[in-house]
Every structure is written in structure tokens, then in C-alpha cells.
Design a protein around this motif. Structure first.
Motif, PDB file in Angstrom:
ATOM      1  N   ASN A  66      -7.962 -17.202   6.823  1.00 23.45           N
ATOM      2  CA  ASN A  66      -8.896 -18.304   6.620  1.00 23.45           C
ATOM      3  C   ASN A  66      -8.365 -19.551   7.332  1.00 23.45           C
ATOM      4  N   LEU A  67      -8.910 -19.843   8.483  1.00 27.04           N
ATOM      5  CA  LEU A  67      -8.476 -20.978   9.292  1.00 27.04           C
ATOM      6  C   LEU A  67      -9.587 -22.012   9.317  1.00 27.04           C
ATOM      7  N   ASN A  68      -9.323 -23.119   8.641  1.00 29.42           N
ATOM      8  CA  ASN A  68     -10.321 -24.187   8.502  1.00 29.42           C
ATOM      9  C   ASN A  68     -11.591 -23.608   7.890  1.00 29.42           C
ATOM     10  N   SER A  69     -12.680 -23.648   8.622  1.00 32.15           N
ATOM     11  CA  SER A  69     -13.940 -23.125   8.085  1.00 32.15           C
ATOM     12  C   SER A  69     -14.282 -21.752   8.635  1.00 32.15           C
ATOM     13  N   SER A  70     -13.396 -21.181   9.453  1.00 38.24           N
ATOM     14  CA  SER A  70     -13.660 -19.874  10.049  1.00 38.24           C
ATOM     15  C   SER A  70     -12.786 -18.802   9.404  1.00 38.24           C
ATOM     16  N   VAL A  71     -13.253 -17.583   9.484  1.00 37.73           N
ATOM     17  CA  VAL A  71     -12.530 -16.435   8.944  1.00 37.73           C
ATOM     18  C   VAL A  71     -12.201 -15.504  10.105  1.00 37.73           C
ATOM     19  N   ILE A  72     -10.917 -15.237  10.296  1.00 34.87           N
ATOM     20  CA  ILE A  72     -10.454 -14.408  11.407  1.00 34.87           C
ATOM     21  C   ILE A  72      -9.916 -13.090  10.860  1.00 34.87           C
ATOM     22  N   PRO A 164       0.820 -16.359  10.616  1.00 33.69           N
ATOM     23  CA  PRO A 164       1.063 -17.804  10.455  1.00 33.69           C
ATOM     24  C   PRO A 164       0.799 -18.239   9.021  1.00 33.69           C
ATOM     25  N   ALA A 165       1.435 -19.319   8.629  1.00 31.33           N
ATOM     26  CA  ALA A 165       1.239 -19.838   7.274  1.00 31.33           C
ATOM     27  C   ALA A 165      -0.220 -20.214   7.063  1.00 31.33           C
ATOM     28  N   GLY A 166      -0.716 -19.980   5.887  1.00 30.19           N
ATOM     29  CA  GLY A 166      -2.110 -20.289   5.596  1.00 30.19           C
ATOM     30  C   GLY A 166      -2.646 -19.441   4.468  1.00 30.19           C
ATOM     31  N   ASN A 167      -3.946 -19.448   4.330  1.00 33.32           N
ATOM     32  CA  ASN A 167      -4.622 -18.691   3.277  1.00 33.32           C
ATOM     33  C   ASN A 167      -5.193 -17.400   3.840  1.00 33.32           C
ATOM     34  N   TYR A 168      -4.995 -16.323   3.093  1.00 29.72           N
ATOM     35  CA  TYR A 168      -5.461 -15.000   3.508  1.00 29.72           C
ATOM     36  C   TYR A 168      -6.267 -14.365   2.383  1.00 29.72           C
ATOM     37  N   THR A 169      -7.128 -13.458   2.788  1.00 29.25           N
ATOM     38  CA  THR A 169      -7.969 -12.759   1.810  1.00 29.25           C
ATOM     39  C   THR A 169      -7.907 -11.265   2.059  1.00 29.25           C
ATOM     40  N   PHE A 170      -7.670 -10.515   1.002  1.00 28.66           N
ATOM     41  CA  PHE A 170      -7.718  -9.054   1.082  1.00 28.66           C
ATOM     42  C   PHE A 170      -9.124  -8.584   0.739  1.00 28.66           C
TER      43      PHE A 170
END
Length: 236
Positions: A66-72, A164-170
Motif C-alpha cells: 500500500n503506497l500512498n493511495s495506490s496498491v501494488i 520496503p518499509a510500509g503497509n502491506y496487505t495479505f
């Protein structure tokens, strides 16, 4: 660095005797399994359906960044975590021009949403019995709690140096229920160092075994040096 994704399972006894006996190496080599053997397996499945070897965790696990408003979508490698001997010696698909034809008349194991010949529709070399996920699962664990390698993060673009550091979703597709045998499932992200993985079990086991062997050798040597000049009872 390299990031590895594992799935963990608790209270699942792969070392159960009936579980071990339900394996057919001939069938996994692409040969027709013995009919009487299959009937025996069917009888096992009636009473021990929770330990049947082909009850394969068919869950799918995806990871997104989850990078800013986009999901990669995090690129994950689904091959390369089995050994060369697995795909070339221990596991082979039936010889046929078409896998679906080779497996005609067979049934899917419990909880499988796809037949074995569709485990990887994108890669023919990773399909059927030679599918990496299937091969890794077939390595019987010695303990009821274990983890198996599921994916590796592909080091490209912003993931070239790992995650990279940040928020992730499974995103997990839950297809393999564990409540029947009171089990639990886990997803583990881990790295490795020059000495291997982060699990210290093997290291501790080697140190304990080596220490015990060394002490035993010292004791035996001391006894030998003490008694070598003395006649034994049998020599007398």
C-alpha cells in the motif's frame, strides 16, 4: 535482501503411520497406481479423512504493498523452491500429449478447487505432480507443527532490495479448513543469512549431538587407555 514467504501449520500430523502409508511413489512417478492399493486408501479415507496425504493446503496467498493511495501487487515467484531431484527423479507426470487426458477419470482431493493438471495453467513445467507447491507439501514433516516454503519475493522494481518499509496487505483464499483437527495456520515472512534460515532448531540439534558424541568418545578413550594393559575376563 531475499524475502521468503512460508505457510505454517499446527497440529497436523504428517508423521502419522496411516498418513505415511497413503503415499504411492509409483503414482507420483506418473505410473498407474495398484488397484488394491487404491481400495486400501479409500478405506483409510473413510475413517481418517483428515490425515489423507492428498489433503493438500489449497489456500492461495497474495501480498500487496500500500503506497500512498495506490496498491501494488508484490511479485512472488512460485517456482524454484523444489529440488532438482524432485522434478527429475521423484515426481513425474504421466506420459501423455495432454495432462487432462492422462488424469481422465480421477477425482480431486478434498478442498481442491482445481484438478491436479490445472495447478499451474501458465507454466506447463510447473503443473501436475511436478508443481512446486505440491512437491513441497509431499515432504513429510517430522513434527505436528511445521512450516513450508510457499513463495519468494521477486526482486524487481521497488522490491529489488526486498520489501520496503510500509503497509502491506495479505489476500488469502481460505480453502483448507483446519478446525476439524484443531489446527492453526500462519503466514511467515522471513530472510536468510549465510548460515541459513532463522529457525535455530537444526543448529541446536547439531551442537547437542556433536557435544554428546564428543563426550562419548572421550569416555570410551579413557576406559580403553585404563584397561588396555589388563586382561579381560574372556582372555583369562
Amino acid at each position: 535482501g531475499d524475502i521468503f514467504m512460508y505457510y505454517g501449520l499446527e497440529n497436523f500430523y504428517q508423521n502419522h503411520r496411516r498418513y505415511m502409508m497413503s503415499r504411492s511413489d509409483a503414482q507420483l512417478l506418473g505410473r498407474n497406481a495398484n488397484v488394491s492399493f487404491l481400495l486400501y486408501i479409500m478405506r483409510i479415507a473413510v475413517f481418517y479423512s483428515y490425515v489423507l496425504l492428498l489433503v493438500f493446503p489449497a489456500d492461495t496467498i497474495d501480498l500487496s504493498y500500500n503506497l500512498n493511495s495506490s496498491v501494488i501487487q508484490v511479485p512472488l515467484l512460485k517456482t524454484g523452491h523444489s529440488w532438482w531431484t524432485d522434478k527429475n527423479v521423484k515426481f513425474r507426470n504421466p506420459k501423455s500429449y495432454n495432462l487432462s487426458f492422462a488424469f481422465a477419470g480421477t477425482a480431486r482431493p478434498p478442498y481442491w478447487h482445481k484438478p491436479v493438471y490445472l495447478l499451474d495453467e501458465e507454466d506447463e513445467k510447473n503443473n501436475g505432480y511436478v508443481n512446486d507447491d505440491f512437491i513441497v507439501w509431499m515432504r513429510v514433516s517430522a513434527f505436528a507443527t511445521f512450516r513450508n516454503l510457499y513463495r519468494r519475493v521477486r526482486r524487481i522494481r521497488q522490491f529489488s532490495d526486498g520489501l520496503p518499509a510500509g503497509n502491506y496487505t495479505f489476500h488469502i483464499s481460505y480453502n483448507f479448513p483446519v478446525t476439524k483437527f484443531k489446527g492453526r495456520k500462519h503466514v511467515i515472512l522471513s530472510t536468510v543469512v549465510w548460515s541459513g534460515g532463522s529457525n535455530p532448531f537444526l543448529g541446536i540439534a547439531y551442537v547437542v549431538s556433536g557435544t554428546a558424541a564428543t563426550l562419548t568418545g572421550v569416555v570410551i578413550t579413557a576406559v580403553h587407555l585404563k584397561l588396555r594393559k589388563k586382561k579381560t575376563y574372556f582372555q583369562k
